[in-house]
Design an enzyme around this catalytic site. Structure first.
Site, short mmCIF file in Angstrom:
data_model
loop_
_atom_site.label_atom_id
_atom_site.label_comp_id
_atom_site.label_asym_id
_atom_site.label_seq_id
_atom_site.Cartn_x
_atom_site.Cartn_y
_atom_site.Cartn_z
N ARG A 87 -6.90 -5.68 0.30
CA ARG A 87 -6.73 -4.12 0.29
C ARG A 87 -6.85 -3.66 -1.40
O ARG A 87 -6.55 -4.50 -2.34
CB ARG A 87 -5.42 -3.48 0.42
N THR A 361 -14.49 3.60 7.77
CA THR A 361 -13.89 2.06 8.08
C THR A 361 -14.74 1.47 8.97
O THR A 361 -15.50 2.21 9.71
CB THR A 361 -12.34 2.09 8.26
N THR A 379 -13.24 -1.10 4.44
CA THR A 379 -13.42 0.18 4.31
C THR A 379 -13.62 0.37 2.99
O THR A 379 -13.39 -0.07 2.04
CB THR A 379 -11.99 0.92 4.81
N ASP A 403 -5.54 7.27 -0.16
CA ASP A 403 -4.62 6.98 0.88
C ASP A 403 -3.42 6.89 0.40
O ASP A 403 -2.20 6.50 0.97
CB ASP A 403 -5.15 5.57 1.42
N GLY A 454 -9.34 6.14 10.16
CA GLY A 454 -8.06 6.45 9.41
C GLY A 454 -6.77 6.29 10.11
O GLY A 454 -6.91 5.01 10.83
N1 GLY Z 1 -8.83 3.76 4.55
C1 GLY Z 1 -8.24 3.71 5.82
C2 GLY Z 1 -7.04 2.96 6.08
O1 GLY Z 1 -6.92 2.02 5.21
O2 GLY Z 1 -6.36 3.10 6.72
#
Ligand code: GLY
Length: 551
Positions: A87, A361, A379, A403, A454
């Site tokens: 991430r 994503t 994503t 986010d 999302g």
């Molecule tokens: N950007 C979408 C997620 O990480 O949930």
């Protein structure tokens, strides 16, 4: 050309079954073929997933990426599972109030521009998974992506449409408009998209590995881009980026083992919590597109999503997440008692509400001949991420900072959420809904699943699980089944309403549900073990380029 493209999609998308061959299912036919060829050449499931992901960075630029982040979940044939968390992180100077512009919240400032870009993790994440579970040479896995970028590929109709929609945002950035338009005019279906700078960057990554991306020539170009656009990412942020290996979150559903994504994803916890609640109902006696099914699943999601906002964030910063409690059967029993079969609950606007969802994503599933499996979701956040192509390096940057919650303490009915666990900080990973998931039956993989979308990722992935276990659908039926979503607030069921009957609609309204239409939810590209064979389910209904390709 249209006919050839159609035939290719139709051929690739067939859910052919096979006992021994490996299979790759992704959101793009070129990328699935790249992964399948890796399997034919003797690569592992991780090799194939890595090659497919690099190819998607070229052929599915809406979400495929090297400038974003994601999660790769593996289960080896021997039964061991691993979760690679790559991430993005908040760069230097990230802080909870960073999305205020002149003391006012500005959505564009939060979601677009150079400050919306998190430190990318994809290259490091794919490399670590390959180091530990790959067999073929690293460069072999990137070569097909280099070829697709250097020689180009034919633009499909969905991609042409998406590029045209993105044109106004691309036009703010010279490198983006140069790469993704024809001198400012939309690229058309059937034209060839060549991405020379991206090819050169991929060549460097193939040769030098993540070192190039995090401290070499690519890092230099990225930092230069930040300086020009007043972004935050520094050379030190890139150098310090770390992939984190985590224990997947584990649950059970009707005797199946569920292996899910742990925080900083909310996906695994939300899905296991939902399954625990739904286990108390005779779901298999319900009809998929009926009001009782939609009602019980929606009421479950309503409760699970309120807890998601209350508790979950990056475990490196949020140390008091009650994970064991949230995924316990006892907790689910208590939640179930609050659900009424004949009435919708109400979600209090003074508690939690979320902004609208991006459908972007992308998810891919792989199994190899030995029975190793990979479930990978990654994503750029919104479609084409920040829309910023790094000048001279040819790759898109994410807008994942969007986010993080917008303003501390500001949780209101207009869609803001300001709960503590997911406020922005330097080095922190923003909470995600990405839910790469693997189900296991009698010690063998049963379903490899996940989706973009999302927060709807959680609902879509949950629905694929229910469709496989309770409804006994085939892989293609699972991905084709109509979808819906509830996320506590806004207090409404968002659904593919054209796929449900007027009776279902009226019944749900009479229970007190507010309904909101969406044309399509998610894009689940799954693999199911059925009747002793692997079956690929490509979600061509929602993205026509999706494809199952066999080894
Ligand atoms: N950007 C979408 C997620 O990480 O949930």
């Amino acid at each position: 050309m249209k006919i050839i493209t159609f035939l290719l999609v139709a051929f690739c998308s067939l859910s052919v079954s096979a006992q021994d061959r490996g299979v790759v299912v992704s959101q793009d036919k070129y990328a699935s073929e790249v992964g399948a060829q890796v399997l034919r050449d003797g690569g592992t499931a991780v090799d194939a997933a890595v090659a497919t992901a690099f190819a998607l960075a070229v052929t599915h630029p809406l979400a495929g990426n090297i400038g974003g982040g994601g999660f790769l979940l593996t289960r080896d044939a021997g039964g061991a599972s691993d979760f690679y968390d790559f991430r993005e992180t908040g760069p230097k100077g990230s802080h909870p109030n960073m999305f205020l512009l002149n003391d006012k919240y500005d959505s564009d400032y939060h979601h677009y521009g150079h400050r919306s870009i998190g430190v990318p993790g994809t290259v490091a994440g794919l490399h670590l998974a390959w180091t530990e579970r790959g067999k073929l040479p690293w460069a072999r896995l990137i070569d097909p992506a280099i070829k697709l970028a250097r020689e180009g590929f034919i633009i499909s109709k969905p991609l042409a449409n998406a590029l045209e929609r993105a044109l106004p945002r691309f036009s703010k950035y010279p490198a983006s408009i140069a790469q993704f338009s024809n001198y400012g005019k939309p690229l058309k279906e059937g034209e060839r998209l060549i991405q020379s700078d991206l090819a050169t960057t991929l060549e460097r990554i193939a040769k030098h590995g993540p070192k190039d991306f995090y401290s070499g020539e690519t890092a230099k170009l990225l930092v230069k881009e930040m300086k020009v656009g007043k972004g935050l990412i520094t050379a030190k942020d890139l150098k310090n980026y770390k992939v984190i290996k985590r224990q997947p979150v584990m649950g059970t559903y009707r005797g199946f083992q569920v292996i899910g994504a742990p925080p900083p994803s909310s996906g695994g916890i939300a899905i296991i919590e939902s399954l625990n609640v739904l286990e108390g109902y005779d779901i298999n006696k319900m009809v998929w597109d009926s009001a009782p099914f939609v009602h019980h699943v929606s009421e479950t999601l309503r409760r699970v999503f309120s807890e998601r906002a209350k508790y979950l964030g990056d475990p490196g910063f949020v140390t008091d997440m009650p994970i064991e409690r949230l995924i316990s059967k006892e907790h689910a029993g208590r939640l179930r008692q609050t659900i009424q079969s004949d009435r919708a609950s109400t979600s209090s606007p003074s508690q939690f509400e979320w902004p609208s969802e991006s459908q972007e994503t992308t998810h891919l599933s792989v199994v190899d001949r030995a029975g190793n499996v990979v479930s990978l979701t990654y994503t750029l956040e919104l479609s084409f991420g920040s829309h910023i192509v790094v000048s001279g390096a040819g790759f898109l940057l994410n807008n994942e900072m969007g986010d993080f919650n917008a303003i501390p303490g500001n949780t209101a009915s207009n869609g803001m959420i300001g709960t503590q666990p997911n406020l922005a900080r330097q080095g922190k990973r923003m909470l995600s809904s990405m839910s790469p998931t693997i189900l296991v039956k009698d010690g063998k993989p049963w379903l490899i699943t996940g989706s973009p979308g999302g927060r709807t990722i959680i609902s879509t992935t949950l629905l694929t699980i229910l469709a496989s276990i309770d409804f006994n659908f085939s892989a293609q039926e699972i991905v084709n089944a109509p979808r819906f979503h509830h996320q506590w607030l806004p207090d409404r069921i968002v659904w593919e309403s054209h796929r449900f009957s007027p009776e279902t609609k009226n019944f749900l309204s009479s229970l007190g549900h507010t309904l909101a239409e969406v044309s399509a939810q998610g894009c689940a590209n799954i693999i199911l073990f059925s009747d002793g064979r692997w079956e690929g389910g490509a979600d061509t209904l929602r993205w026509a380029d999706s494809a199952t390709v066999w080894e």
